[in-house]
Design a protein around this motif. Structure first.
Motif, PDB file in Angstrom:
ATOM      1  N   GLY A  52       0.710  -1.062   0.245  1.00  0.00           N
ATOM      2  CA  GLY A  52      -0.488   0.105  -0.292  1.00  0.00           C
ATOM      3  C   GLY A  52       0.846   1.122  -0.245  1.00  0.00           C
ATOM      4  O   GLY A  52       0.236   2.273   0.032  1.00  0.00           O
ATOM      5  N   ALA A  53       2.313   1.055  -0.170  1.00  0.00           N
ATOM      6  CA  ALA A  53       2.984   2.535  -0.688  1.00  0.00           C
ATOM      7  C   ALA A  53       2.638   2.945  -0.763  1.00  0.00           C
ATOM      8  O   ALA A  53       2.640   4.556  -1.166  1.00  0.00           O
ATOM      9  CB  ALA A  53       4.315   1.973   0.142  1.00  0.00           C
ATOM     10  N   PRO A  55      -0.758   2.242  -3.919  1.00  0.00           N
ATOM     11  CA  PRO A  55      -1.102   1.756  -4.416  1.00  0.00           C
ATOM     12  C   PRO A  55      -1.026   1.449  -6.093  1.00  0.00           C
ATOM     13  O   PRO A  55      -1.089   2.041  -6.808  1.00  0.00           O
ATOM     14  CB  PRO A  55      -2.606   1.973  -4.119  1.00  0.00           C
ATOM     15  CG  PRO A  55      -2.817   3.200  -2.874  1.00  0.00           C
ATOM     16  CD  PRO A  55      -1.256   3.373  -3.616  1.00  0.00           C
TER      17      PRO A  55
ATOM     18  N   ARG B 136       0.549  16.279   8.374  1.00  0.00           N
ATOM     19  CA  ARG B 136       0.683  15.409   7.177  1.00  0.00           C
ATOM     20  C   ARG B 136       1.789  15.546   6.587  1.00  0.00           C
ATOM     21  O   ARG B 136       2.291  15.126   5.885  1.00  0.00           O
ATOM     22  CB  ARG B 136      -0.322  15.941   6.521  1.00  0.00           C
ATOM     23  CG  ARG B 136      -1.952  14.976   6.600  1.00  0.00           C
ATOM     24  CD  ARG B 136      -2.679  16.203   5.778  1.00  0.00           C
ATOM     25  NE  ARG B 136      -4.110  15.978   6.764  1.00  0.00           N
ATOM     26  CZ  ARG B 136      -4.910  14.609   5.884  1.00  0.00           C
ATOM     27  NH1 ARG B 136      -4.018  14.156   4.972  1.00  0.00           N
ATOM     28  NH2 ARG B 136      -6.295  14.809   6.800  1.00  0.00           N
ATOM     29  N   ARG B 138       6.181  17.503   6.596  1.00  0.00           N
ATOM     30  CA  ARG B 138       7.166  17.261   7.354  1.00  0.00           C
ATOM     31  C   ARG B 138       8.561  17.622   7.315  1.00  0.00           C
ATOM     32  O   ARG B 138       7.955  18.454   6.573  1.00  0.00           O
ATOM     33  CB  ARG B 138       7.278  15.513   6.623  1.00  0.00           C
ATOM     34  CG  ARG B 138       6.547  14.581   7.016  1.00  0.00           C
ATOM     35  CD  ARG B 138       7.502  13.056   7.073  1.00  0.00           C
ATOM     36  NE  ARG B 138       6.342  12.114   7.053  1.00  0.00           N
ATOM     37  CZ  ARG B 138       6.678  10.549   6.303  1.00  0.00           C
ATOM     38  NH1 ARG B 138       7.790  10.737   6.078  1.00  0.00           N
ATOM     39  NH2 ARG B 138       5.558   9.723   6.861  1.00  0.00           N
TER      40      ARG B 138
ATOM     41  N   LEU C 311      -2.472  17.223   0.111  1.00  0.00           N
ATOM     42  CA  LEU C 311      -3.332  16.194   0.404  1.00  0.00           C
ATOM     43  C   LEU C 311      -3.160  15.565  -1.279  1.00  0.00           C
ATOM     44  O   LEU C 311      -3.872  14.236  -1.235  1.00  0.00           O
ATOM     45  CB  LEU C 311      -5.109  16.995   0.511  1.00  0.00           C
ATOM     46  CG  LEU C 311      -5.033  17.275   1.699  1.00  0.00           C
ATOM     47  CD1 LEU C 311      -6.741  17.773   1.272  1.00  0.00           C
ATOM     48  CD2 LEU C 311      -5.752  16.279   2.533  1.00  0.00           C
ATOM     49  N   GLN C 316      -1.308  10.029  -3.427  1.00  0.00           N
ATOM     50  CA  GLN C 316      -0.520   9.118  -4.271  1.00  0.00           C
ATOM     51  C   GLN C 316       0.473   8.584  -3.646  1.00  0.00           C
ATOM     52  O   GLN C 316       1.383   7.990  -3.940  1.00  0.00           O
ATOM     53  CB  GLN C 316       0.402   9.940  -4.922  1.00  0.00           C
ATOM     54  CG  GLN C 316      -0.278  10.265  -6.299  1.00  0.00           C
ATOM     55  CD  GLN C 316       0.497  11.332  -6.926  1.00  0.00           C
ATOM     56  OE1 GLN C 316       1.897  11.044  -6.838  1.00  0.00           O
ATOM     57  NE2 GLN C 316       0.434  12.836  -6.984  1.00  0.00           N
ATOM     58  N   ARG C 317      -0.093   8.376  -1.846  1.00  0.00           N
ATOM     59  CA  ARG C 317       0.427   8.113  -0.110  1.00  0.00           C
ATOM     60  C   ARG C 317       1.666   8.703  -0.928  1.00  0.00           C
ATOM     61  O   ARG C 317       2.286   7.973  -0.480  1.00  0.00           O
ATOM     62  CB  ARG C 317       0.965   6.200  -0.421  1.00  0.00           C
ATOM     63  CG  ARG C 317      -1.009   5.622  -1.033  1.00  0.00           C
ATOM     64  CD  ARG C 317      -1.546   5.632   0.511  1.00  0.00           C
ATOM     65  NE  ARG C 317      -3.005   5.282   0.459  1.00  0.00           N
ATOM     66  CZ  ARG C 317      -2.970   4.348   0.383  1.00  0.00           C
ATOM     67  NH1 ARG C 317      -2.723   2.759   0.119  1.00  0.00           N
ATOM     68  NH2 ARG C 317      -4.561   3.949   0.393  1.00  0.00           N
ATOM     69  N   VAL C 319       4.199  12.337   0.787  1.00  0.00           N
ATOM     70  CA  VAL C 319       3.822  13.117   2.142  1.00  0.00           C
ATOM     71  C   VAL C 319       5.006  14.370   1.530  1.00  0.00           C
ATOM     72  O   VAL C 319       5.736  13.870   0.818  1.00  0.00           O
ATOM     73  CB  VAL C 319       4.103  13.096   3.449  1.00  0.00           C
ATOM     74  CG1 VAL C 319       3.439  11.683   3.812  1.00  0.00           C
ATOM     75  CG2 VAL C 319       5.684  11.781   3.049  1.00  0.00           C
TER      76      VAL C 319
END
Lengths: 246, 356, 321
Positions: A52-53, A55, B136, B138, C311, C316-317, C319
């Motif tokens: 899931g890093a 998807p 969220r 960093r 967001l 896309q996961r 940060v």
């Protein structure tokens, strides 16, 4: 044998680059499965997609019958599907024991998040450090270990989390050849004694032929071949892929 | 239950040190009555340093925005302590010319207690909300995002007429008149601030001795790895910030009552002052260590008082220089420096049975 | 608030005037952001003293344009006595970058070189220290007042009618043109000259560049000083078009950071577009929600931008880091 991991028709693109295309594979409970392929063939991408890093764009991933395609990384990990990293990752400023302790399964409930460590967990952490041969280093900081030792620590941390399926990304890369045999032995013991199913990316053919009962071979983001180690070893397409032909 | 992995725990030495410190702190106002005001501010600094260290030292999230919770607590208690007894809008509109609100003893304390409680709640909730959005981010994005959040809230309050806008408001006067009343007020808030500092310290040490301590350090060392290992990193971060917000809220309320005059940019949400000092104290003392924030607070507070006394006019210039010198030359802080310099004395003695 | 929006919509010419005004100011913001992106990209340092360099340049602009005397020593017979008769602040566009280049060099030699290989938090805090130091120093040495550099230039009235005026101040046009020229020269410098190529090489891989014989420290020093010089020029432009105050530097840093976050590092066109857009947005916000909310608007906008980017990356996961 029950199916533990079921990857169906997975495709992952990064912009215009297709990293994985229509990949399907299964891992059964209790197996050790190998994943090989030349550099850049999409092995690590597949691992990242599974946990899931990042998807997949198309296709689905199922773990123990449950749909995990869109799940985020910590949730997948809490189900018992863990991965280690190609570039070894440990908590550098914490001691090995601390690294181990915080790898024990932690739930999302407040009681679990803010509880203490049980004596059982401490014992297990010591046993597992002993298992990978780092017992004497247990009060050193993770960052002070050599690269190979960090690799072993990462493996022990993964075991500490009691995974059902462990995805190992090149566990022997950078490890001294004489230690490799010991590592193969430990991987086999983790599989046999602790009942952990393994999916292993490996470039060292001797290791993977020795370890895996089945092997998948990727090339250019596609599944090239699948079969028992001896079949893969003699498969002309695999040989071509590795030698750069075709 | 064994808490053998804790980065810090309640050993006999720690308890002894705490008891000695507590006795010293308890008799301090009697021994040094002329310094009560400075010592009250000192305990405020200690609270601010330790709550900053929770995020900055333990979790590695360097916030320049903790003043938000401090200031919000201050204003929340102001509303609770003023609005029930007079027309708030008219009172703040009158400003300093209107004089401080005069309350009876009963009214004052009947306002103060709920004021402190609500301040804690407001700090906690604001940290939850802000944390949900901003955690969220960093690294430097988080640092600068929190800096912006601090300025943003200060500006909103500076435009809020009900709260006295830019010129601020005056807290109700402490019961008692003249110099004796002033001394009584200082002593009263001295013990409250000292008490809160003690509670904050003990609570945080307990917190770090639970699984939270190691989880926080794991997030600091490698957050992606912590996620991959299944730690609920998001929850840990938000709860940690909310705990900081809780204590900072009360702390702000106490400080507001202590200084009497509250204004948005120089007292409550002083991002360029207090917001930097809290970082400086912890970096100076040693991030993520047991006594670092306290040592940093002592040194910083003494330095600051000396600067204000002997270098008035240049004090901020020198403070700016101090920030640069400390950060560039003492990034590990005093505790870190001692550990490196005298590893036998101050090094982490993990070998000697830290486990169980 | 709504009636203000209605007011703007009813007066399209006034709105156009506002937007043009904003764009011309935005060019200066873009310039400051360009400098910040340069230091960030090459040295991996976010320079929080950016705004103070700008204000410093602004004061140079101001002191170029006014009369002043400087006397050190007893007032009857000072040891040093200097008198300056004000000249056009446009001269400061030459003077300020030179002085700021020197200051940038000095700060590099004293502080910044120690930060290059350190973590970002250290550099953020240290440059924040420089920012506090400089703003307090300027507050003490120069003045704590709002100042404006008198330039004596007029404005062009293009439309003067019932639907609003369209007036363009000449000095703002000069600001825009100058900002464009500086941007173009810098881009040419970075792309075409050897010095520029060295900077880009170091930005990509400092170690490799060192191995290939580039003096990376020299490149860093030059980059940091170049950024200070850019800020100096931008400050002079601001002293002519807006106001200068010793404590108003931080908000320019916030603006520059926001522009870089929107545009992304190494995206010159993006920096220009974001800068101009920010200038125009601020002008409109001044009318719609009032100038007393200007700082709140800018910082609030930065928060929105950061959240929006995180967001989008979150989907896309990834940060923002």
């Amino acid at each position: 044998m029950t199916t533990l991991l079921q990857v169906s028709n997975c495709t992952k693109r990064f912009g215009g680059v297709v990293a994985n295309e229509g990949i399907s594979l299964t891992v059964n409970e209790g197996e050790i499965v190998g994943l090989i392929g030349p550099n850049g063939s999409g092995k690590t991408t597949l691992f990242s997609s599974i946990v899931g890093a990042h998807p997949v764009d198309e296709g689905s991933v199922q773990f123990d019958g449950a749909e995990i395609t869109r799940m985020n990384v910590p949730s997948v990990a809490r189900l018992g599907l863990l991965r280690t990293f190609q570039q070894t990752r440990i908590y550098g400023k914490m001691t090995c024991m601390q690294n181990m302790a915080i790898s024990a399964p932690t739930g999302r409930g407040l009681k679990s998040m803010f509880g203490g460590f049980t004596a059982d967990e401490v014992t297990r952490a010591e046993e597992l450090l002993d298992f990978v041969g780092l017992s004497s280093k247990r009060f050193l900081r993770g960052g002070e270990l050599s690269f190979g030792q960090q690799k072993l620590l990462e493996f022990a941390m993964a075991l500490m989390a009691r995974p059902r399926l462990l995805l190992l990304d090149e566990p022997t890369a950078g490890i001294n050849p004489t230690l490799i045999n010991g590592l193969i032995d430990r991987l086999k013991r983790a599989n046999a004694q602790l009942g952990i199913t393994l999916l292993v990316i490996e470039h060292n053919m001797r290791v993977i032929m020795n370890l895996a009962s089945r092997i998948y071979c990727l090339a250019h983001g596609r599944l090239l071949a699948e079969g028992a180690p001896e079949d893969i070893q003699s498969d002309q397409r695999v040989i071509d892929a590795y030698l750069g032909a075709g | 239950m064994s808490s053998g992995f804790a980065t810090s725990r309640f050993s006999r030495g720690l308890i002894l040190t705490c008891v000695v410190l507590a006795i010293l702190a308890a008799v301090a106002p009697v021994a040094l009555p002329t310094l009560v005001k400075q010592m009250t501010v000192f305990w405020v600094m200690v609270i601010i340093a330790y709550t900053w260290d929770t995020m900055g030292g333990q979790l590695g999230y360097n916030s320049f925005g903790n003043v938000v919770f401090f200031g919000a607590g201050m204003y929340a208690s102001a509303v609770l302590q003023i609005a029930p007894f007079t027309d708030m809008a008219a009172y703040t509109a009158a400003g300093e010319q209107g004089g401080a609100l005069v309350l009876t003893n009963a009214q004052y304390f009947a306002g103060l207690l709920p004021g402190l409680l609500v301040a804690a709640g407001v700090g906690f909730l604001l940290a939850l909300i802000l944390g949900f959005a901003i955690l969220r981010l960093r690294g430097h994005y988080f640092a600068i995002g929190t800096l912006a959040a601090g300025i943003f809230v200060a500006q909103i309050v500076a435009n809020w007429e009900y709260l006295g806008a830019g010129s601020g408001l005056t807290m109700p006067g402490f019961p008692g008149k003249g110099a004796a009343g002033d001394q009584a007020k200082s002593t009263f808030f001295y013990y409250l601030c000292f008490g809160l500092a003690g509670v904050t310290f003990l609570f945080l040490q307990w917190l770090y001795s639970t699984r939270f301590g190691l989880a926080a350090n794991a997030i600091r060392d490698d957050e992606d790895k912590a996620e991959a290992m299944g730690l609920p990193t998001g929850r840990y971060k938000i709860i940690a910030w909310a705990i900081s917000g809780f204590f900072l809220g009360i702390c702000g309320a106490l400080y507001g009552n202590f200084v009497i005059h509250v204004d948005p940019e120089d007292v409550a949400f002083d991002g360029a002052g207090l917001g930097v000092w809290m970082v400086l104290m912890v970096v100076l003392g040693g991030k993520g260590s047991l006594w670092g924030p306290l040592i940093g607070a002592v040194l910083f507070h003494v330095t600051k008082e000396l600067l204000w006394t002997y270098l008035l006019g240049l004090q901020y210039v020198v403070l700016g220089l101090l920030v640069i010198v400390i950060v560039v030359f003492f990034p590990e802080g005093i505790v870190g420096w001692l550990r490196q310099r005298f590893p036998n004395r101050f090094g982490e003695r993990v070998e000697a049975g830290e486990v169980r | 608030m709504l009636e203000n929006i209605q007011l703007l919509l009813d007066n399209p010419v006034a709105l156009l005037n506002l937007l043009l005004d904003g764009i011309m100011i935005g060019a200066i913001f873009a310039l400051i952001a360009y400098g910040m992106a340069l230091v960030w990209g090459v040295m991996n340092i976010i320079n929080l003293s950016q705004g103070e360099f700008v204000i410093f340049g602004g004061f140079i602009g101001y002191y170029t344009s006014t009369d002043w005397t400087l006397a050190i020593g007893p007032s009857a017979s000072p040891w040093v006595s200097l008198e300056w008769g004000g000249i056009s602040p446009l001269w400061a566009l030459v003077i300020a970058p030179l002085i700021l280049y020197g200051i940038g060099r000095a700060f590099y030699a004293l502080v910044i070189f120690r930060l290059v290989d350190r973590d970002l938090f250290t550099s953020i805090l240290a440059t924040f220290g420089i920012s506090i130091f400089l703003q307090q120093l300027m507050n003490g040495v120069f003045t704590a007042e709002d100042v404006i550099a008198q330039h004596g230039m007029g404005s062009w009235v293009l439309v003067d009618g019932t639907t609003g005026e369209l007036v363009i101040e000449q000095v703002r046009v000069i600001a825009l043109v100058f900002a464009v020229i500086v941007g173009a020269v810098l881009t040419f410098y970075l792309r075409q000259t050897r010095g520029g190529q060295a900077i880009r090489a170091v930005a990509q891989d400092a170690r490799a560049a060192r191995i290939m014989g580039i003096n990376a420290d020299q490149v860093y020093a030059r980059t940091y000083a170049l950024n200070a010089a850019i800020c100096g020029a931008a400050g002079v432009l601001i002293s002519m078009t807006l106001v200068i105050h010793a404590f108003s530097g931080l908000i320019y840093t916030v603006r520059a950071f926001m522009i870089v976050v929107i545009a992304g590092l190494g995206n010159v066109a993006g920096v220009i577009a974001a800068g101009l857009g920010l200038g125009a947005a601020e002008k409109v916000a001044d009318i719609v929600i009032g100038t007393s909310y200007q700082t709140a608007f800018i910082t609030g906008l930065l928060l929105v931008v950061l959240l929006w980017r995180s967001l989008r990356l979150g989907r896309q996961r990834k940060v923002l880091r």
